[in-house]
Design a protein around this motif. Structure first.
Motif, short mmCIF file in Angstrom:
data_model
loop_
_atom_site.label_atom_id
_atom_site.label_comp_id
_atom_site.label_asym_id
_atom_site.label_seq_id
_atom_site.Cartn_x
_atom_site.Cartn_y
_atom_site.Cartn_z
N VAL A 71 0.97 -1.15 0.00
CA VAL A 71 0.28 0.02 -0.04
C VAL A 71 0.98 1.19 0.03
O VAL A 71 0.67 2.22 -0.82
N CYS A 74 2.63 1.60 -3.38
CA CYS A 74 1.83 1.86 -4.77
C CYS A 74 0.93 3.13 -4.38
O CYS A 74 0.42 3.81 -5.67
N LYS A 75 0.99 3.96 -3.21
CA LYS A 75 0.34 5.13 -3.29
C LYS A 75 1.29 6.03 -2.87
O LYS A 75 0.81 7.19 -2.84
N GLU A 78 1.06 9.30 -5.07
CA GLU A 78 0.12 10.38 -5.01
C GLU A 78 0.60 11.92 -5.04
O GLU A 78 1.33 12.14 -4.17
N SER A 101 -10.59 8.83 -4.97
CA SER A 101 -9.92 7.39 -4.37
C SER A 101 -10.73 6.62 -3.68
O SER A 101 -10.80 5.39 -4.01
N GLU A 106 -9.72 1.79 -5.05
CA GLU A 106 -8.89 1.89 -3.79
C GLU A 106 -9.96 1.70 -2.56
O GLU A 106 -9.57 1.43 -1.68
#
Length: 202
Positions: A71, A74-75, A78, A101, A106
């Motif tokens: 998490v 992959c985030k 942002e 989101s 997600e």
């Protein structure tokens, strides 16, 4: 590519090729969205990433650690909230970004993780260690507003993290409310702005 040492949310230290690590974490994140936390299997992650289960277990001894690192990885791309020139504009833009989101793919993924926290203490500990990750965004927005004279010193930027995610999740999943521009404006104008611009407590 040179190997690098990384440290996870709970202080896990490991050495793994950076590009290889990202492939594994992306595979875990994608499978998490497909199966949910309870259905996620380490062997499935290994197969999708074309890695051995031994590699995964060596670097991520627990499923919770693997998931939280996935998490975070992959985030991490942002973008931070943009400077619109006003406190209200900054909040509307940022909350709209969060709302998109949550309303997208997600949202159910994160909601499933929060539910799993009740029965998985390892996951709960890992996710709670991530809680501070968005606080700098709120502090940056409020600091800009203070410089512009829109709020007084003594404001509490942490109110944003305390209130906004919970409100958006509750209205999206429990109440079925669309997180559209009107709702974001209500959240900003009727809840967050009054709290940030009130007289500081003595």
């Amino acid at each position: 590519m040179a190997e690098q040492t990384t440290v996870g949310a709970a202080g896990r230290s490991r050495k793994l090729d950076g590009e290889r690590e990202q492939v594994i974490l992306r595979a875990a994140f994608d499978l998490l969205g497909e199966t949910g936390y309870q259905g996620l299997r380490v062997d499935a992650v290994a197969a999708r990433a074309q890695a051995s289960k031994a590699t995964l277990y060596r670097h991520w001894p627990t499923k919770a650690g693997l998931v939280v690192d996935a998490v975070q990885c992959c985030k991490a791309d942002e973008p931070p909230p943009r400077d619109t020139g006003s406190l209200r504009g900054d909040l509307v833009a940022w909350f709209g970004q969060i709302g998109q989101s949550i309303s997208g793919s997600e949202g159910p993924l994160l909601a499933g993780l929060f539910m799993a926290m009740r029965t998985d203490p390892d996951l709960a500990a890992e996710l709670r260690a991530m809680r501070e990750s968005k606080v700098p965004f709120a502090e940056a927005i409020c600091a800009r507003a203070a410089e512009r004279g829109e709020i007084r010193l003594g404001y509490d930027a942490r109110l944003i993290d305390e209130i906004v995610p919970a409100v958006l999740f509750m209205h999206c999943f429990a109440l079925g409310v669309t997180l559209d521009e009107a709702f974001i404006a209500h959240l900003v104008d009727d809840i967050i702005l009054p709290l940030l611009t009130r007289e500081p407590r003595p």
